[in-house]
Motif scaffolding. Structure first.
Motif, short mmCIF file in Angstrom:
data_model
loop_
_atom_site.label_atom_id
_atom_site.label_comp_id
_atom_site.label_asym_id
_atom_site.label_seq_id
_atom_site.Cartn_x
_atom_site.Cartn_y
_atom_site.Cartn_z
N ASN A 197 0.74 -1.28 -0.06
CA ASN A 197 -0.09 -0.07 0.03
C ASN A 197 0.86 1.31 0.21
N ILE A 198 0.19 2.44 -0.23
CA ILE A 198 0.94 3.72 -0.51
C ILE A 198 -0.15 4.85 0.16
N VAL A 199 0.52 5.48 0.97
CA VAL A 199 -0.31 6.66 1.47
C VAL A 199 0.57 7.89 1.15
N LEU A 200 -0.27 8.89 0.62
CA LEU A 200 -0.02 10.31 0.40
C LEU A 200 -0.57 11.26 1.25
N ARG A 201 0.29 12.26 1.53
CA ARG A 201 -0.13 13.43 2.08
C ARG A 201 -0.27 14.55 0.98
N MET A 202 -1.62 14.84 1.00
CA MET A 202 -2.25 15.84 -0.15
C MET A 202 -1.63 17.30 0.19
N THR A 203 -1.86 18.14 -0.84
CA THR A 203 -1.41 19.58 -0.47
C THR A 203 -2.27 20.10 0.16
N ASP A 204 -3.38 19.61 0.58
CA ASP A 204 -4.46 20.62 1.27
C ASP A 204 -4.47 19.86 2.95
N GLY A 205 -3.53 18.92 3.05
CA GLY A 205 -3.41 18.48 4.44
C GLY A 205 -3.90 17.18 4.67
N THR A 206 -4.62 16.72 3.80
CA THR A 206 -5.50 15.55 3.95
C THR A 206 -4.58 14.37 3.41
N TYR A 207 -5.22 13.24 3.73
CA TYR A 207 -4.35 11.86 3.15
C TYR A 207 -5.25 10.95 2.39
N THR A 208 -4.50 10.32 1.45
CA THR A 208 -5.14 9.14 0.55
C THR A 208 -4.25 8.04 0.81
#
Length: 271
Positions: A197-208
């Protein structure tokens, strides 16, 4: 013994020369008043004859006229010199004024050009920032052309918590999985029940989060852009078949999930 007249430079002056010298001498004596003071009454009476008889008045008149002409010529030359000097001064002042005017016009033109260039740069910078914000704020589906096969909070024994913490996108094994938006990789590896799996921190501060991948194409700390491929779909971990498990979170950890469909729609994605 006979006497002969000397020749050469010792020869006596001619009658004409003597007469001219005499006239000049008389004029000088008359001007200085010597004749008037030394002459006897009879002689003074004789000298009171008209100047035309002696030629003295005529000489004085000629000299006076000559002096007037010389003075007039000197005045004319002074006036001409003054006029030339004034003309030169005027021309110099005009040249300096023209040069100053040209310099001011050049400086104004340069200032205007600099202001326009600065405005153009600022406009370009604003456009670039706007484009960057738009790019960072643009989202898309993690699997192109896919659809949701299992909804959020679906119940069942397949999930340890009793309900589905994300949504599943239909995807054949090996399908490209992309970042839904721009962000930074904070987790890339084995995730237990999520498999690879991969977790990203998005530019708006949320995560996917992207689970059950067959392969991972990014590493922790890497920045990714919207639409960039980060891995391939699969069936690793707790999965009954190939698909992509997708979550939206408020933190990078399990248990902070939020509705992924609402999340994507809030970012302009049709799900």
């Amino acid at each position: 013994m006979a006497f002969t007249r000397a020749t050469g430079k010792h020869r006596a002056p001619s009658r004409l020369t003597r007469r001219g010298a005499k006239a000049v001498g008389i004029a000088t004596l008359a001007t200085s008043g010597v004749i008037g003071s030394l002459a006897s009454p009879a002689l003074a009476a004789d000298t009171e004859a008209p100047a035309a008889d002696t030629g003295l008045s005529q000489i004085i008149a000629i000299e006076g006229d000559l002096a007037d002409r010389i003075d007039a010529q000197a005045d004319a030359q002074r006036h001409q010199a003054d006029a030339v000097a004034k003309a030169k001064a005027k021309a110099k002042a005009k040249a300096e004024a023209d040069a100053k005017k040209k310099a001011e016009a050049k400086a104004k033109k340069a200032k205007t050009a600099a202001a326009k260039a600065k405005e153009a740069r600022e406009s370009e910078a604003r456009a670039a920032r706007s484009a960057e914000r738009a790019r960072l704020g643009t989202f898309q589906l993690p699997v192109a052309g896919s659809y949701v096969s299992t909804g959020y909070r679906s119940s069942g024994s397949l999930w340890s918590s009793g309900s589905h913490s994300g949504i599943d996108f239909h995807a054949a094994s090996g399908s490209s999985v992309v970042a839904v938006g721009a962000g930074t990789v904070v987790e890339a590896g084995w995730g237990g029940a999520y498999g690879n799996n991969i977790v990203l921190r998005m530019t708006d501060g949320t995560y996917t989060q992207y689970g059950h991948l067959s392969s991972i194409g990014v590493s922790v700390g890497q920045s990714v852009g919207q639409g960039q491929r980060i891995g391939l779909s699969g069936a690793t971990g707790n999965a009954t078949g190939p698909h992509l498990h997708f979550e939206a979170r408020t933190t990078p950890s399990y248990g902070s999930d939020m509705d992924p469909v609402a999340y994507l729609r809030a970012h302009g994605v049709t799900v």
